[in-house]
Design an enzyme around this catalytic site. Structure first.
Site, PDB file in Angstrom:
ATOM      1  N   LEU A   1       8.120   1.923  18.294  1.00  0.00           N
ATOM      2  CA  LEU A   1       9.410   1.916  18.711  1.00  0.00           C
ATOM      3  C   LEU A   1      10.445   1.176  17.786  1.00  0.00           C
ATOM      4  O   LEU A   1      11.756   1.537  17.595  1.00  0.00           O
ATOM      5  CB  LEU A   1       9.544   0.747  20.020  1.00  0.00           C
ATOM      6  N   TYR A   2       9.929   0.410  16.753  1.00  0.00           N
ATOM      7  CA  TYR A   2      10.548  -0.252  15.730  1.00  0.00           C
ATOM      8  C   TYR A   2      11.571   1.090  15.083  1.00  0.00           C
ATOM      9  O   TYR A   2      12.446   1.152  14.973  1.00  0.00           O
ATOM     10  CB  TYR A   2       9.963  -0.866  14.642  1.00  0.00           C
ATOM     11  N   ALA A   3      10.477   1.949  14.548  1.00  0.00           N
ATOM     12  CA  ALA A   3      11.292   3.215  14.023  1.00  0.00           C
ATOM     13  C   ALA A   3      12.035   4.000  14.604  1.00  0.00           C
ATOM     14  O   ALA A   3      13.311   4.588  14.419  1.00  0.00           O
ATOM     15  CB  ALA A   3       9.884   4.130  13.305  1.00  0.00           C
TER      16      ALA A   3
END
Length: 362
Positions: free
Chosen positions: A171-173
């Site tokens: 999710l960060y990316a």
């Protein structure tokens, strides 16, 4: 050409004040200090959250205050959360920003698997608030942090901005890739110049405790095992923080412009007919993780206890930045070797935490 040279070529870059979000963070701290050294006034915004030790963030702010006092260049700190639209708007309404360097975000690849809501709030809602504030203020240039993690499942290295980055592995990316798309929409609709910087693995003094160099140093000095994933068969484009900041400030001074050769029938992901661009910022020299650990052991004068582990979810085996676009744009040329950079980090770590010198326990 230094960052100072670059700003002298673009006088508008030295008028008004810079906003640096995430000023108490690792890269934001270094960028703020460099700007103050150049005589550029800075407003720093940060929420000082507890993702890692807030005392380290406060120590960075204290150091910024010392640099401000020594240089006679004004620094104002605003404690606010990006997701608080009224606070972001108030910050913009109180100042005229000639540049916005947006580095605040919820960081951490693995933490995004454990706490996804934090990433939605900071990286999506918060970024939308920054875009809206820049639109209303007619900000001359927004430079913001993206990440090499956006390349995700793409293992065609060196990573190029001209190729797709639409298969993130966590999710960060995904939030960072979303930031790039959101910025393009604002550049297109409102003619706001925006530049995304895809950071590769940044390290150096005042670094984050959750990152490999800090974590490894702490554990080696305590005689604790260090976790080495994929049994060490990893490569990273380690980039020293001073080289990163040099690139960030050069880019901030060099306002994004439309690409007159952009073709809607064969669209280049890195540019646009709008004032928008995406740039990798890294060292362009991948280093095997085991070589990085060897350099750290050499500097510390102490061997690590190596705990070889399997690959982590959401991780990739190799990162390698193609920085030809950045070099062409602002003559970016990182110069710090891993051995030199690791040595500087260890010197800072020992001084900051009061750790004695070489233990000679090899």
């Amino acid at each position: 050409m230094s960052a100072v040279d670059q700003t002298e070529e673009n006088p508008s870059a030295k008028t008004g004040t810079y906003l640096v979000t995430g000023a108490a963070g690792f890269i934001g701290f270094h960028a703020t200090c460099r700007l103050l050294e150049q005589g550029i006034e800075v407003v720093g915004l940060d929420n000082l959250n507890d993702y890692y030790d807030p005392a380290l963030k406060q120590a960075r702010l204290d150091e910024i205050a010392r640099v401000s006092s020594r240089t006679g260049t004004r620094f104002d700190f605003v404690k606010a959360d990006l997701a608080d639209k009224s606070a972001v708007d108030a910050c913009f309404n109180s100042h005229h920003f000639s540049r916005v360097i947006h580095l605040a975000a919820q960081a951490g690849v693995r933490h995004s698997i454990e706490a996804p809501d934090e990433y939605v709030s900071s990286n999506l809602v918060g970024f939308a608030n920054i875009l809206e504030a820049c639109r209303n203020a007619k900000t001359p240039h927004l430079v913001y942090a993206s990440t090499s993690s956006v390349y995700g499942a793409n293992d065609d290295t060196p990573y190029s901005e001209h190729r797709g980055a639409d298969h993130p592995l966590q999710l960060y990316a995904a939030t960072k890739r979303a930031n790039e798309l959101m910025a393009h929409a604002y550049s297109h609709l409102y003619n706001i110049p925006t530049t995304a910087l895809r950071f590769f693995t940044v390290y150096g003094p005042w670094g984050r405790p959750d990152m490999a160099l800090f974590l490894f140093t702490e554990k080696i000095l305590k005689g604790e095992p260090i976790p080495i994933y994929n049994e060490g068969q990893l490569e990273r484009d380690f980039t020293y923080v001073d080289d990163i900041v040099e690139g960030v400030l050069r880019v901030a001074a060099d306002v994004a412009k439309p690409n007159p050769e952009w073709d809607a029938r064969s669209p280049d992901p890195a540019t646009s007919s709008a004032p928008f661009r995406i740039l990798n910022i890294g060292n362009n020299e991948p280093v095997p993780l085991l070589d990085f650990i060897d350099a750290l052991e050499d500097v510390l004068g102490k061997k690590a206890i190596r705990d070889l582990l399997p690959m982590q979810p959401g991780d990739v085996k190799r990162t390698h930045a193609d920085v030809s676009l950045l070099k062409s744009a602002v003559n970016y040329n990182p110069t710090t070797s891993v051995r030199e950079g690791v040595g500087r980090f260890v010197d800072w770590y020992r001084a900051f935490y009061g750790v004695p010198g070489n233990t000679n326990d090899v």
